[in-house]
Design a protein around this motif. Structure first.
Motif, PDB file in Angstrom:
ATOM      1  N   TYR A   1       0.830  -1.203   0.000  1.00 36.97           N
ATOM      2  CA  TYR A   1       0.000   0.000   0.000  1.00 36.97           C
ATOM      3  C   TYR A   1       0.867   1.255   0.000  1.00 36.97           C
ATOM      4  O   TYR A   1       0.632   2.192  -0.784  1.00 36.97           O
ATOM      5  N   LEU A   2       1.883   1.290   0.853  1.00 40.73           N
ATOM      6  CA  LEU A   2       2.734   2.468   0.937  1.00 40.73           C
ATOM      7  C   LEU A   2       3.523   2.686  -0.349  1.00 40.73           C
ATOM      8  O   LEU A   2       3.754   3.836  -0.762  1.00 40.73           O
ATOM      9  N   ALA A   3       3.936   1.611  -1.006  1.00 43.49           N
ATOM     10  CA  ALA A   3       4.648   1.739  -2.286  1.00 43.49           C
ATOM     11  C   ALA A   3       3.745   2.321  -3.361  1.00 43.49           C
ATOM     12  O   ALA A   3       4.156   3.215  -4.114  1.00 43.49           O
ATOM     13  N   VAL A   4       2.513   1.839  -3.432  1.00 46.74           N
ATOM     14  CA  VAL A   4       1.576   2.365  -4.432  1.00 46.74           C
ATOM     15  C   VAL A   4       1.234   3.818  -4.129  1.00 46.74           C
ATOM     16  O   VAL A   4       1.156   4.654  -5.038  1.00 46.74           O
ATOM     17  N   LYS A   5       1.041   4.135  -2.874  1.00 51.36           N
ATOM     18  CA  LYS A   5       0.770   5.528  -2.499  1.00 51.36           C
ATOM     19  C   LYS A   5       1.912   6.428  -2.955  1.00 51.36           C
ATOM     20  O   LYS A   5       1.688   7.531  -3.481  1.00 51.36           O
ATOM     21  N   HIS A   6       3.140   5.979  -2.753  1.00 53.77           N
ATOM     22  CA  HIS A   6       4.306   6.747  -3.197  1.00 53.77           C
ATOM     23  C   HIS A   6       4.290   6.931  -4.716  1.00 53.77           C
ATOM     24  O   HIS A   6       4.527   8.046  -5.214  1.00 53.77           O
ATOM     25  N   LEU A   7       4.006   5.864  -5.438  1.00 53.57           N
ATOM     26  CA  LEU A   7       3.967   5.954  -6.902  1.00 53.57           C
ATOM     27  C   LEU A   7       2.933   6.966  -7.376  1.00 53.57           C
ATOM     28  O   LEU A   7       3.199   7.789  -8.251  1.00 53.57           O
ATOM     29  N   VAL A   8       1.742   6.877  -6.803  1.00 55.08           N
ATOM     30  CA  VAL A   8       0.647   7.736  -7.261  1.00 55.08           C
ATOM     31  C   VAL A   8       0.867   9.187  -6.842  1.00 55.08           C
ATOM     32  O   VAL A   8       0.778  10.110  -7.673  1.00 55.08           O
ATOM     33  N   GLU A   9       1.158   9.405  -5.574  1.00 53.97           N
ATOM     34  CA  GLU A   9       1.134  10.764  -5.041  1.00 53.97           C
ATOM     35  C   GLU A   9       2.453  11.514  -5.213  1.00 53.97           C
ATOM     36  O   GLU A   9       2.443  12.741  -5.351  1.00 53.97           O
ATOM     37  N   ILE A  10       3.569  10.797  -5.220  1.00 55.73           N
ATOM     38  CA  ILE A  10       4.872  11.450  -5.368  1.00 55.73           C
ATOM     39  C   ILE A  10       5.352  11.386  -6.816  1.00 55.73           C
ATOM     40  O   ILE A  10       5.585  12.417  -7.445  1.00 55.73           O
ATOM     41  N   ARG A  11       5.448  10.168  -7.334  1.00 59.63           N
ATOM     42  CA  ARG A  11       5.969  10.021  -8.692  1.00 59.63           C
ATOM     43  C   ARG A  11       5.015  10.580  -9.745  1.00 59.63           C
ATOM     44  O   ARG A  11       5.425  11.279 -10.658  1.00 59.63           O
ATOM     45  N   ALA A  12       3.734  10.231  -9.611  1.00 62.84           N
ATOM     46  CA  ALA A  12       2.764  10.579 -10.660  1.00 62.84           C
ATOM     47  C   ALA A  12       1.939  11.817 -10.321  1.00 62.84           C
ATOM     48  O   ALA A  12       1.016  12.162 -11.058  1.00 62.84           O
ATOM     49  N   LYS A  13       2.268  12.462  -9.221  1.00 60.17           N
ATOM     50  CA  LYS A  13       1.568  13.693  -8.821  1.00 60.17           C
ATOM     51  C   LYS A  13       0.050  13.497  -8.832  1.00 60.17           C
ATOM     52  O   LYS A  13      -0.702  14.286  -9.388  1.00 60.17           O
ATOM     53  N   ASN A  14      -0.371  12.367  -8.225  1.00 64.07           N
ATOM     54  CA  ASN A  14      -1.789  12.022  -8.018  1.00 64.07           C
ATOM     55  C   ASN A  14      -2.522  11.581  -9.293  1.00 64.07           C
ATOM     56  O   ASN A  14      -3.749  11.505  -9.288  1.00 64.07           O
ATOM     57  N   ASP A  15      -1.790  11.258 -10.337  1.00 63.07           N
ATOM     58  CA  ASP A  15      -2.405  10.753 -11.570  1.00 63.07           C
ATOM     59  C   ASP A  15      -2.356   9.224 -11.555  1.00 63.07           C
ATOM     60  O   ASP A  15      -1.414   8.618 -12.058  1.00 63.07           O
ATOM     61  N   VAL A  16      -3.386   8.614 -10.973  1.00 58.81           N
ATOM     62  CA  VAL A  16      -3.354   7.166 -10.784  1.00 58.81           C
ATOM     63  C   VAL A  16      -3.347   6.418 -12.110  1.00 58.81           C
ATOM     64  O   VAL A  16      -2.710   5.362 -12.237  1.00 58.81           O
ATOM     65  N   MET A  17      -4.013   6.957 -13.134  1.00 60.67           N
ATOM     66  CA  MET A  17      -4.059   6.235 -14.408  1.00 60.67           C
ATOM     67  C   MET A  17      -2.700   6.222 -15.099  1.00 60.67           C
ATOM     68  O   MET A  17      -2.397   5.283 -15.838  1.00 60.67           O
TER      69      MET A  17
END
Length: 249
Positions: A204-220
């Motif tokens: 969960y924490l890894a995915v949160k990092h990907l979405v919110e930090i790496r992708a700037k909240n762009d989950v798609m």
């Protein structure tokens, strides 16, 4: 989806009837979101509502009373039992903030577990239920928690569960964190609840990092990268592809 009740005594159904109805209505709303935005095209045939005992002994030997397969979602709606179960994760460690959170674990947080199981049925995930699921399991498990938490919880609730699971990872990383997140489930042989849940917390924490930090909240865009990894032939592990090896060092 059919609503199927698996209780040995009518009194058990009576005890859970209100929360089952509440969860069923909320699940319909979440289902619409998944259908419209996250490629939920094929629903499971039903939800089996049951007791913690039947979920973990009769239907499965998994010690967590919530899981899904291609056709059915199994879950216990017993809030008191979920609180007790999650307190067992501490293995006697004194973590006051975590203890307080789980002692007051809410219906909303239990509903997220049900929503997690439905999210597994999204066609955005690459592997089918009957496949040998060995690569990138962490991504699916983490995303199936991230989506309903982000979409359905209040900001306060979202921050609380994130803080708790971050603290749990830090508390147990020396004991259960000696394998890559890519090896999701490899600590299950330890036989403890915490060894199983540790990989869920990290995922969960890894995915949160990907979405919110790496992708700037762009989950798609994260899903796009996940699909690109597959289309390119999975030449490296997914954790390497996303360059996440450092995250839990």
């Amino acid at each position: 989806m059919k609503q199927i009740y698996a209780f040995e005594q009518k009194e058990e159904f009576d005890r859970y009837q209100d929360i089952i109805q509440k969860f069923g209505n909320k699940l319909k709303n979440y289902q619409k979101i998944l259908e419209e935005q996250y490629a939920l095209n094929d629903l499971p045939k039903g939800v089996i509502w049951t007791t913690p005992e039947l979920a973990t002994t009769a239907f499965s030997d998994i010690p967590i009373p919530a899981y899904t397969n291609k056709n059915l979602i199994y879950i216990s709606p017993d809030l008191a039992d979920w609180r007790k179960l999650f307190l067992q994760q501490l293995e006697g460690k004194h973590l006051p903030n975590v203890e307080e959170f789980y002692e007051n674990y809410s219906e909303n947080q239990v509903f997220i577990i049900l929503a997690h199981e439905l999210a597994h049925h999204s066609d955005l995930f690459l592997d089918e239920f009957e496949d040998e699921r060995e690569e990138g399991i962490w991504f699916e498990e983490g995303m199936c928690f991230y989506l309903p938490r982000k979409l359905l919880l209040s900001e306060k609730e979202f921050d609380e569960i994130t803080t708790v699971e971050t603290e749990l990872v830090n508390a147990f990383k020396d004991k259960y964190g000696n394998h890559s997140i890519e090896d999701f489930g490899s600590s299950s042989y330890e036989g403890s609840l915490s060894s199983i849940m540790f990989d869920y917390w990290r995922s969960y924490l890894a995915v949160k990092h990907l979405v919110e930090i790496r992708a700037k909240n762009d989950v798609m865009s994260v899903f796009d990268q996940y699909h690109k990894w597959d289309q390119e032939g999975r030449k490296v592990s997914l954790v390497e592809y996303f360059e996440l090896e450092f995250l839990f060092e």
